[in-house]
Scaffold this motif. Structure first.
Motif, short mmCIF file in Angstrom:
data_model
loop_
_atom_site.label_atom_id
_atom_site.label_comp_id
_atom_site.label_asym_id
_atom_site.label_seq_id
_atom_site.Cartn_x
_atom_site.Cartn_y
_atom_site.Cartn_z
N THR A 267 0.86 -1.20 -0.01
CA THR A 267 0.02 -0.04 -0.10
C THR A 267 0.70 1.11 -0.04
O THR A 267 0.66 2.33 -0.55
CB THR A 267 -0.90 0.15 1.39
N VAL A 268 1.90 1.19 0.81
CA VAL A 268 2.82 2.54 1.05
C VAL A 268 3.45 2.60 -0.29
O VAL A 268 3.62 3.80 -0.93
CB VAL A 268 3.99 2.14 2.06
N LYS A 269 4.09 1.46 -0.97
CA LYS A 269 4.72 1.56 -2.22
C LYS A 269 3.86 2.45 -3.36
O LYS A 269 4.38 3.06 -4.28
CB LYS A 269 5.38 0.32 -2.77
N ALA A 270 2.60 1.83 -3.38
CA ALA A 270 1.71 2.22 -4.39
C ALA A 270 1.38 3.68 -4.29
O ALA A 270 1.13 4.68 -5.05
CB ALA A 270 0.42 1.61 -4.42
N GLY A 271 1.13 4.33 -3.02
CA GLY A 271 0.79 5.55 -2.49
C GLY A 271 2.07 6.42 -2.90
O GLY A 271 1.70 7.46 -3.36
N VAL A 272 3.26 6.06 -2.46
CA VAL A 272 4.28 7.19 -2.81
C VAL A 272 4.59 6.98 -4.34
O VAL A 272 4.73 8.32 -5.02
CB VAL A 272 5.78 6.31 -2.15
N ALA A 273 4.62 6.07 -5.04
CA ALA A 273 4.64 6.01 -6.41
C ALA A 273 3.67 7.01 -7.07
O ALA A 273 4.02 8.02 -8.00
CB ALA A 273 4.51 4.68 -7.05
N GLN A 274 2.41 6.93 -6.65
CA GLN A 274 1.41 8.01 -7.19
C GLN A 274 1.58 9.24 -6.81
O GLN A 274 1.44 10.34 -7.55
CB GLN A 274 -0.18 7.46 -6.47
N GLN A 275 2.16 9.82 -5.69
CA GLN A 275 2.64 10.76 -5.22
C GLN A 275 3.63 11.40 -6.39
O GLN A 275 3.67 12.60 -6.66
CB GLN A 275 2.99 11.12 -3.81
N ILE A 276 4.61 10.75 -6.56
CA ILE A 276 5.68 11.14 -7.40
C ILE A 276 5.29 11.25 -8.76
O ILE A 276 5.62 12.39 -9.39
CB ILE A 276 6.74 10.12 -7.41
N ALA A 277 4.43 10.49 -9.25
CA ALA A 277 3.92 10.57 -10.49
C ALA A 277 3.04 12.11 -10.60
O ALA A 277 3.07 12.78 -11.91
CB ALA A 277 2.92 9.55 -10.97
N GLN A 278 2.15 12.38 -9.71
CA GLN A 278 1.44 13.45 -9.40
C GLN A 278 2.06 14.62 -9.70
O GLN A 278 2.03 15.54 -10.34
CB GLN A 278 0.55 13.30 -8.61
N SER A 279 3.62 14.62 -8.88
CA SER A 279 4.38 15.87 -8.46
C SER A 279 5.02 15.96 -9.94
O SER A 279 5.12 17.26 -10.49
CB SER A 279 5.21 15.65 -7.55
N ALA A 280 5.52 14.79 -10.77
CA ALA A 280 6.16 15.00 -11.92
C ALA A 280 5.20 15.55 -13.06
O ALA A 280 5.46 16.36 -13.93
CB ALA A 280 6.50 13.74 -12.53
N GLU A 281 3.79 15.07 -12.98
CA GLU A 281 3.06 15.55 -14.00
C GLU A 281 2.77 17.08 -13.82
O GLU A 281 2.30 17.78 -14.62
CB GLU A 281 1.61 14.66 -13.88
N SER A 282 2.66 17.45 -12.45
CA SER A 282 2.42 18.88 -12.30
C SER A 282 3.16 19.81 -12.85
O SER A 282 2.96 20.73 -13.35
CB SER A 282 2.16 19.27 -10.62
N LEU A 283 4.57 19.50 -12.82
CA LEU A 283 5.68 20.13 -13.49
C LEU A 283 5.60 20.28 -15.07
O LEU A 283 5.52 21.12 -15.64
CB LEU A 283 6.99 19.59 -13.06
N LEU A 284 5.19 19.05 -15.58
CA LEU A 284 4.94 18.94 -17.13
C LEU A 284 3.84 19.84 -17.45
O LEU A 284 3.54 20.46 -18.46
CB LEU A 284 4.69 17.76 -17.53
N ALA A 285 2.63 19.88 -16.62
CA ALA A 285 1.55 20.78 -16.85
C ALA A 285 1.94 22.24 -16.92
O ALA A 285 1.26 22.98 -17.67
CB ALA A 285 0.35 20.38 -15.99
N LEU A 286 2.73 22.48 -15.80
CA LEU A 286 3.24 24.09 -15.65
C LEU A 286 4.01 24.28 -16.90
O LEU A 286 3.83 25.49 -17.36
CB LEU A 286 4.05 24.27 -14.33
N SER A 287 4.90 23.40 -17.29
CA SER A 287 5.77 23.59 -18.62
C SER A 287 4.95 24.04 -19.85
O SER A 287 4.98 25.00 -20.68
CB SER A 287 6.66 22.59 -18.53
N LYS A 288 3.89 23.08 -19.91
CA LYS A 288 2.89 23.20 -21.07
C LYS A 288 2.04 24.52 -20.94
O LYS A 288 1.75 25.27 -22.11
CB LYS A 288 1.97 21.95 -20.98
#
Length: 343
Positions: A267-288
């Protein structure tokens, strides 16, 4: 002779209404070998209606020839950054003995606060800023930005870059985020929570601390990036697509998170992976959103299409890009059992 020069340990440029202020910290060579000397760094400062006039006034204010080779930090005030740093970059590039490896920062603090700042092991603000930045980089917690990085990005004209921001709060100097530049101009600011995902894109290694829920209790995890692949492709109709893939090793980093069951671990592994993905996507969204490539995507594109890059509207490509992020959990270290702790 070194004692016959004014050795800059830091250099700053600020906008004061319709005046430009330049200056820096000058090492008091006598104080370095004399414990009775009052201050190891003196502040040198001058103003003018434009950068050229301010620099001329600064040079006239110096007791000796200014020596730039000992600089540890270049600090750009927020207002000046928002008006464009191109003229300052061209000036600083042409100063004698200048090192391309000197660290560059932005700041909203007053120049004197930075120049006169003293940490336990550093005698000036310039040395302190450099020490903080190099420590963060060595721990994979934040990427540096050097003068060489800034000049290289400005030479490309169509791209952006990220500059760490100095803040002095409660008499403590820290990096509290990054200023985002599009060409010569500061256009946005990334807060502290976005420092780690920025490093995932622009550094070969990166690390972040995350919090996840495991059966009703909060677990603290350090995630270390171990593998990164970023593909930047262009379709036949010119559509840019970015696919980022990251793998992170995760480690339990506090005593309170000890003794996770296998189910809780997953559960923890999945939760952390999701947080990292969301934070990376937020930077790509800002760049766009800004049409500003501050993540270095153009460097990947240029490996296949360097000549073409200079004939296209890269900001427009970024504004219309599609992107995806995939994050996988690698190894998971959870050796802190309650029994072992009590031993």
């Amino acid at each position: 002779e070194i004692e016959n020069m004014d050795i800059l340990t830091s250099h700053f440029v600020y906008q004061r209404g319709d005046q430009v202020q330049v200056g820096g910290g000058v090492a008091n060579v006598r104080s370095l070998s004399d414990s009775m000397a009052s201050d190891p760094v003196n502040m040198l400062s001058a103003e003018g209606g434009n950068l050229h006039d301010a620099v001329s006034a600064l040079q006239r204010s110096a007791d000796h020839k200014l020596f730039y080779g000992g600089m540890r930090a270049i600090v750009i005030g927020d207002s000046y950054a928002e008006n464009g740093i191109g003229e300052f970059a061209r000036y600083i590039r042409g100063t004698p003995e200048q090192r391309m490896s000197v660290d560059v920062f932005t700041s909203g603090n007053e120049p004197q606060e930075i120049v006169k700042y003293k940490a336990v092991n550093d005698f000036s603000g310039g040395f302190s800023a450099e020490s903080i930045m190099r420590t963060l980089e060595s721990e994979n917690l934040a990427p540096r930005c050097t003068l060489g990085d800034v000049l290289a990005a400005l030479a490309e004209e169509q791209v952006g870059f990220a500059v760490p921001n100095i803040a002095i709060e409660d008499e403590i100097m820290r990096i509290n985020g990054y200023s985002i530049f599009f060409g010569e101009t500061k256009i946005a600011f990334l807060g502290a929570e976005q420092i780690s995902p920025l490093g995932f894109f622009v550094s070969p290694h990166g690390k972040g601390r995350y919090y996840a829920d495991a059966g009703g209790r909060t677990v603290t995890i350090e995630a270390q990036m171990t593998q990164k692949t970023v593909h930047v492709e262009e379709s036949a109709d010119g559509q840019l697509s970015v696919a980022a893939s990251f793998t992170f090793d995760m480690t339990v980093s506090d005593i309170g998170s000890a003794g996770l069951s296998q189910q809780e671990t997953e559960t923890v592994k999945a939760g952390v992976a999701q947080q990292i993905a969301q934070s990376a996507e937020s930077l790509l969204a800002l760049s766009k959103n800004y049409g500003c490539d501050f993540l270095g995507l153009y460097k990947i594109y240029q490996t296949k299409h360097r000549a073409k890059f200079y004939s296209i509207d890269w900001p427009d490509k970024i504004r219309n890009m599609q992107y995806s992020v995939d994050v996988q959990a690698g190894t998971f270290e959870n050796n802190l059992t309650n029994e072992e702790l009590w031993r």
